[in-house]
Scaffold this active site. Structure first.
Site, PDB file in Angstrom:
ATOM      1  N   SER A 695     -19.707  14.662  -3.455  1.00  0.00           N
ATOM      2  CA  SER A 695     -19.809  15.237  -4.583  1.00  0.00           C
ATOM      3  C   SER A 695     -20.805  16.317  -4.648  1.00  0.00           C
ATOM      4  O   SER A 695     -21.178  16.881  -5.577  1.00  0.00           O
ATOM      5  CB  SER A 695     -19.809  14.450  -5.813  1.00  0.00           C
ATOM      6  OG  SER A 695     -21.133  13.779  -5.862  1.00  0.00           O
ATOM      7  N   LYS A 738     -22.288   9.987 -14.422  1.00  0.00           N
ATOM      8  CA  LYS A 738     -23.028  11.407 -13.943  1.00  0.00           C
ATOM      9  C   LYS A 738     -23.574  12.209 -15.283  1.00  0.00           C
ATOM     10  O   LYS A 738     -24.734  12.670 -15.471  1.00  0.00           O
ATOM     11  CB  LYS A 738     -22.333  12.321 -13.318  1.00  0.00           C
ATOM     12  CG  LYS A 738     -22.024  11.695 -11.707  1.00  0.00           C
ATOM     13  CD  LYS A 738     -21.091  12.714 -11.052  1.00  0.00           C
ATOM     14  CE  LYS A 738     -21.008  12.164  -9.429  1.00  0.00           C
ATOM     15  NZ  LYS A 738     -19.897  12.962  -8.861  1.00  0.00           N
TER      16      LYS A 738
END
Length: 792
Positions: A695, A738
């Site tokens: 990511s 996140k």
């Protein structure tokens, strides 16, 4: 039977007794008797047989009157035929002389004959009243060679072994062979006492040469001797075992009587166990196994090691709850109130538990599900399992799987091992005393594999609703029904759980807590629970709401509330010390939080002081929740090398290489000299912490483009996403964690892949209301939003 046979055969009997030694002349035609027994008459032997059929009596009468007591005896091919014809007889037989004749009470005659010579009969009988054949004497010339003499000795020795093992022949039979030197006579005598079928004996009669006859006899005797020797060995073993069992029976009976006289404890123990087995509520297969083991225990010495093993085994199987169950509390409202009381939030897990109770209300036979709570540490996975057991009125048992490497911890040890015990599943069942407890398998993602087996594979049978109805522990050796046990497993991450095991569980994710959720948990749950443990009035220690908020924001940054609870308890301990020293009441304010806990330990680096060249804020997912990463890039004179530091994994290293290639395309020919004459260094701080995952691509590209173009990156924005060589932004996982990590750091704007747009629905509303999301499909959109100059 001929007429007037009585007087006639009395004369024949007297005539047979007058035996003379004159030379015997054998005529070409002789009356014949068909032998229907398995006995074959050989030359040079004396043999008795019985005569009862009419044809045979006529032939015997004719022999005595007209043929000087000579007869031709030949065997039937099938002894079961009552009236044989010429076709039913063998062609080769023996010419015999009647030596004795005696009548028996049943009307038959016993005839003792002496075998004279072999002979071959004609095809057709010469008389219809009885058998009468033309005969041809069969003789074979031979020489008494050394080879023949050696064969005679071998047959004599083997015959001695045969007679020794055989129970049918007397030892005197060997005496006839000892002194016999004539090979032909020796072979006939040996053939008469050798074993064999009718066909084998007939073959010996038809063999004329004594050497060939002795070879066949040796084969027959050797084969039979081997069989008799094996039979003898088996008899000896059986005899020894019978003697041993009789001895043991005698000693056991004697020991039993002695115990009865002394009234020993062992006898009382046996009776007590027997009473428990017969009167206990056990399945029949358990009682049968217990009776078998008790019978073994009764037969052996109470002081032998094996006796202790059996006692322990009986203790285990008789103390397991084979049929005992606790009654479920299926009141939905009660369960809902209890779950709300014990836990703040966690709407999805609570809803799933209520659904299960609703199904149990409708179907009593429904199998218990296997629930797996997945989430960071400290979010309440274990305490949620305790609440479930309390709501359902079931016993709660916990088993930690962290670091478990031995398969026997699940399946148990076989009783053959020293110190063997059942597996921990059965130990928990016994401790619970019911067959339907709630068993929490904690940290299922932390199991290992070693030479002692794979415990994850052993759990497959335990956690499979189709198999655990008959779970067999290696120590218990009896099937136990685990289908009514409510198994709850917990894990920090799903990546370390084998797919086969994961397939058997229903995954319920428990996300990280927001600061708002932490506040309510601390105020309504942690603080009251901690104060309840003190033996003092509750209003002696009072927490201000601003103090709790400061503890959350400046002293904890974890996804759960475990560290928050530790900080609150630390404050309560210090406040308790003040009360003991004489203070009436302690107020916990913002100022006193710093006094009790010291300077704030969380130094926010989420928002940089100003936009910075080459430093991009990325978002990452860890097993302990989300976190932010600063990715830094710098250029210095060199030869175009790429340096990557920060203990990155293989996936992030590949992302960095892809990002460099994509950056060269984005910057174009204008900056080609920069790439050729500069080394590029990419660094992720906190180098001691391993980092990996797919990511960080978007963040690395943004950092590189900023460093090469000398354009600052906005300091109030974070991003996540993977990229391709063409610049497409790909979706990633862990969006909720996140976003919460960015929120805790004070960042209010996040760049996310377009395909992750629906994932933000899981983010709490109070966070969504304060966040600004930018959804992108291409790297150009990311740079346009993130770089300062791109937005001017």
């Amino acid at each position: 039977m001929p007429k007037n046979s009585k007087a006639k055969f009395e004369k024949l009997e007297k005539k047979a007794s007058r035996f003379n030694e004159k030379e015997i002349n054998i005529p070409d035609i002789l009356p014949a008797i068909a032998m229907r027994s398995n006995v074959v008459v050989f030359p040079n032997t004396v043999m008795p047989f019985y005569v009862g059929r009419e044809k045979s009596l006529y032939a015997l009468e004719e022999s005595m009157e007209n043929y000087d007591q000579l007869l031709f005896v030949v065997n039937q091919k099938d002894p079961s035929i009552e009236e044989p014809t010429e076709k039913d007889l063998f062609e080769v037989g023996t010419v015999v002389r009647v030596m004795q004749l005696g009548k028996l009470p049943d009307g038959t005659f016993k005839v003792l004959v002496e075998g004279l010579v072999r002979a071959k009969r004609s095809k057709k009988s010469l008389d219809k009243k009885y058998f009468k054949f033309n005969i041809e004497i069969l003789k074979k010339r031979y020489q008494k060679t050394k080879k023949l003499i050696a064969l005679m000795r071998i047959v004599r020795d083997e015959m001695q072994k045969y007679i020794q093992f055989s129970r049918k022949l007397p030892t005197e039979a060997l005496m006839f062979l000892e002194d016999m030197e004539d090979p032909d006579v020796f072979a006939d005598l040996a053939a008469s006492i050798s074993p064999g079928t009718l066909e084998e004996k007939q073959s010996l009669l038809e063999t004329l040469h004594p050497y060939e006859r002795l070879e066949k006899i040796l084969t027959l005797i050797t084969k039979e001797t081997e069989l008799l020797e094996i039979e003898h060995q088996l008899d000896q073993k059986v005899k020894q075992r019978i003697e041993k069992s009789q001895k043991e029976y005698f000693l056991r009976e004697k020991l039993r009587v002695i115990r009865e006289e002394l009234g020993g404890e062992e006898d009382a123990e046996i009776k007590e166990l027997e009473k428990r087995i017969e009167e206990g509520d056990y399945p029949e297969f358990v009682k049968e196994k217990a009776r078998f083991e008790l019978n073994r225990l009764e037969k052996m010495s109470p002081y032998s090691p094996e006796a202790n093993v059996i006692r322990n085994y009986l203790d285990w199987i008789l103390n397991l709850p084979w049929n005992e169950k606790s009654k479920d509390n299926l009141n939905i409202n009660h369960a809902k109130e209890l779950l709300e009381k014990d836990h703040y939030g966690l709407e999805e897990p609570k809803q799933r538990i209520l659904e299960f109770l609703a199904m149990r209300n409708l179907s009593k036979t429904m199998k218990a599900p296997i629930i797996c709570f997945v989430g960071p540490p400290g979010v309440g996975k274990t305490s949620l399992g305790k609440s479930i057991s309390k709501a359902m009125n079931r016993q709660f048992m916990r088993m930690s799987l962290g670091g478990l490497r031995d398969e026997a911890e699940i399946r148990g040890h076989r009783r053959t091992y020293v110190g063997a015990l059942p597996g921990r599943i059965m130990q928990l069942i016994r401790k619970a005393k019911v067959k339907n407890p709630v068993i929490l398998l904690d940290e299922i993602d932390k199991m290992g594999i070693s030479f002692q087996g794979d415990p994850a594979s052993a759990l497959l049978e335990v956690l499979d609703p189709e198999q655990n109805k008959e779970f067999v522990d290696l120590y218990i050796e009896l099937p136990f029904d685990l289908s009514e046990v409510l198994f709850i497993t917990t894990a920090n991450t799903l990546y370390n759980i084998p797919e086969a095991l994961k397939d058997r569980m229903e995954i319920i994710e428990i996300p990280s807590y927001t600061n708002v959720e932490k506040f309510y948990i601390a105020r309504d749950y942690i603080v009251p629970r901690a104060l309840d443990e003190l033996k003092t009035e509750k209003n002696k220690i009072l927490f201000r709401e601003k103090a709790i908020e400061r503890i959350i924001s400046e002293y904890t940054i974890e996804p759960g509330v475990r560290e928050l609870e530790r900080k609150i308890r630390a404050i309560i301990r210090k406040a308790a010390l003040e009360i003991v020293n004489g203070k009436n009441r302690v107020y916990i304010t913002e100022k006193r939080v710093k006094e009790f806990l010291g300077a704030p330990r969380i130094k926010e680096e989420g928002i940089l002081e100003k936009p910075t060249i080459g430093v991009a804020t990325g978002l990452a997912w860890t097993p302990y929740g989300g976190t932010t990463l600063f990715i830094e890039s710098i250029l210095f004179p060199g030869k175009g090398s790429l340096i990557i530091t920060g203990q990155l994994g293989e996936v992030m290293k590949e992302s960095a290489k892809i990002a460099l290639s994509l950056t060269k395309r984005i910057c174009g020919e204008k900056f080609s000299q920069v790439f050729e004459k500069s080394d590029i260094h990419i660094h992720v701080p906190e180098g001691a912490v391993p980092k990996d995952g797919p990511s960080a691509g978007v963040t690395i590209v943004t950092s590189l483009v900023s460093a090469i173009k000398k354009v600052p990156i906005k300091n109030n924005i974070a991003m996540t996403g993977e990229i391709t060589l063409r610049g497409r932004v790909l979706p990633v996982g862990g969006i909720k964690e996140k976003v919460l990590a960015a929120y805790r750091k004070g960042i209010r704007k996040i760049i996310l892949p377009k395909l992750n747009e629906y994932d933000i629905e899981k983010v709490p509303k109070e966070v969504l209301d304060e966040m600004d999301f930018v959804f992108v499909e291409d790297i150009d959109e990311v740079l346009k939003e993130a770089l300062v100059s791109e937005n001017k």
